[in-house]
Design an enzyme around this catalytic site. Sequence first.
Site, PDB file in Angstrom:
ATOM      1  N   ASP A  25       0.685  -1.195  -0.057  1.00  0.00           N
ATOM      2  CA  ASP A  25      -0.058   0.004   0.016  1.00  0.00           C
ATOM      3  C   ASP A  25       0.987   1.163   0.067  1.00  0.00           C
ATOM      4  OD1 ASP A  25      -1.770   2.093   0.589  1.00  0.00           O
ATOM      5  OD2 ASP A  25      -2.820   0.835   2.081  1.00  0.00           O
ATOM      6  N   GLY A  67      -5.257   3.521  -7.879  1.00  0.00           N
ATOM      7  CA  GLY A  67      -5.387   3.915  -9.458  1.00  0.00           C
ATOM      8  C   GLY A  67      -4.676   4.918  -9.847  1.00  0.00           C
ATOM      9  N   ASP A  72     -10.484   4.090  -1.519  1.00  0.00           N
ATOM     10  CA  ASP A  72     -11.168   3.163  -0.414  1.00  0.00           C
ATOM     11  C   ASP A  72     -12.698   3.092  -0.565  1.00  0.00           C
ATOM     12  OD1 ASP A  72      -8.531   2.978   0.131  1.00  0.00           O
ATOM     13  OD2 ASP A  72      -8.947   3.252   2.438  1.00  0.00           O
TER      14      ASP A  72
HETATM   15  C1  GLA Z   1      -5.141   2.278   2.608  1.00  0.00           C
HETATM   16  C2  GLA Z   1      -6.120   1.126   2.010  1.00  0.00           C
HETATM   17  C3  GLA Z   1      -6.969   0.533   2.648  1.00  0.00           C
HETATM   18  C4  GLA Z   1      -6.361   0.107   4.038  1.00  0.00           C
HETATM   19  C5  GLA Z   1      -5.709   1.111   4.814  1.00  0.00           C
HETATM   20  C6  GLA Z   1      -5.140   0.478   6.119  1.00  0.00           C
HETATM   21  O1  GLA Z   1      -6.509   3.133   2.976  1.00  0.00           O
HETATM   22  O2  GLA Z   1      -6.468   1.696   0.614  1.00  0.00           O
HETATM   23  O3  GLA Z   1      -7.469  -0.716   1.648  1.00  0.00           O
HETATM   24  O4  GLA Z   1      -5.426  -0.974   3.788  1.00  0.00           O
HETATM   25  O5  GLA Z   1      -4.941   1.745   4.068  1.00  0.00           O
HETATM   26  O6  GLA Z   1      -4.454   1.490   6.702  1.00  0.00           O
END
Ligand code: GLA
Length: 400
Positions: free
Chosen positions: A158, A205, A226
């Site tokens: 991430d 994205g 998200d």
């Molecule tokens: C980001 C990701 C989420 C999740 C959070 C965790 O927002 O996009 O899917 O993994 O981090 O902190």
Amino acid sequence: MKHREAFRSCRNSMIAGIAVAAYFAALCPCRAAAQTLAAAPPMGWNSWNHFHRTIDDKTVRAQADAMVSTGMRDAGYIYVNIDDTWQGERDAQGNMQANSKFPDMKDLADYVHSKGLKIGIYSSPGAKTCAGYEGSLGHEEQDAATYAKWGFDYLKYDLCGLRTELKAAPTPEAAHKMMVDAYIKMRDALHKTGRPIVYSLCQYGNDAVWRWGTDVGGNLWRTTGDINDHYARMVEIGFSQAGLARFAGPGHWNDPDMLEVGNGGMTSDEYRQHMSLWVILAAPLLAGNDLTSMTAETTAMLTNHEVIAIDQDRLGQQGDRVSAEGPLEIWEKQLADGSKAVGVFNRHATALSIPVDFKQLGFRKSVRVRDIWQAKDLGSMKDSYTVTVPPHGVVLLRVK
Ligand code: GLA
């Protein structure tokens, strides 16, 4: 003589063909591995949507147990993925350790594996994760080796923490390169472990990741920010996926984020719409609810084998939008047996009717139609079929 020459030239071109194929396979071992790793969109469960920061060892074990007892595993949900907040401090040698919520990661992985499941973990190419925990920056190889040693099968990587560094880059091009390099670095580190580990890119994205996600070794990549458990957000994400189909296929999938089905913020019709759109998108199906307390309706929705078959279809062809009329949209997904999954979606707050035109869907002769959620064969039809779609609902058909 002629035969012998023909045989020789045929044999030589076969050898040349094999040599060329071997050369390309050697050039791109990751892509070859990706093919077998995520041949169909990955299915499983992820801790974030429901448990957020409260996820711990005990909860993961309970979810794994429930994955089996509810029939989720047998329906195809295999990965049990731990998201953010598992991380502790590094030891004196820089080896990553879990925090006190996860006393023994290896033992946990063994437990999940003993259930016939696989297990996933989460990190960031930055110094910190989104939730402020330790990231992998500068420790990529070491961390990949640790995940492999513990027995992990899946990594969600991430971007989050790296965004500070990206902002400081002199140009957008430099920032893009920095991000791509960071993903390549972890790809190579994972590859070096020799353990097959599904590589899930999460950078929301940015920079049209679908165009380069495969090149940096991604088996799936998030295409959006998200999701949350509200109808408006699910709709915003799901219906924005039009046009991305050609970038997905076996081993490399667009990921419009995890499922919210069963978390309680949407109606049953809304969740059915969510699930139907995700399977037409050949999206990874990562349940995001508490599997230990699902209602019978949620379980049935998540494990409906005809719905899942659309997602997991061996052709691996992501579906796309066919038409839109205000809040009414028709999407289709080509399936391996020549049939098509057709989703008729209604985002309006009252029921609406719309004809499904079989010619527009590419069918010249009469078709056989099955209503998937109703589990009902509707018989043979010609030209068109008018469906009435409930508010915020869907009619999901299989047409042949
Ligand atoms: C980001 C990701 C989420 C999740 C959070 C965790 O927002 O996009 O899917 O993994 O981090 O902190």
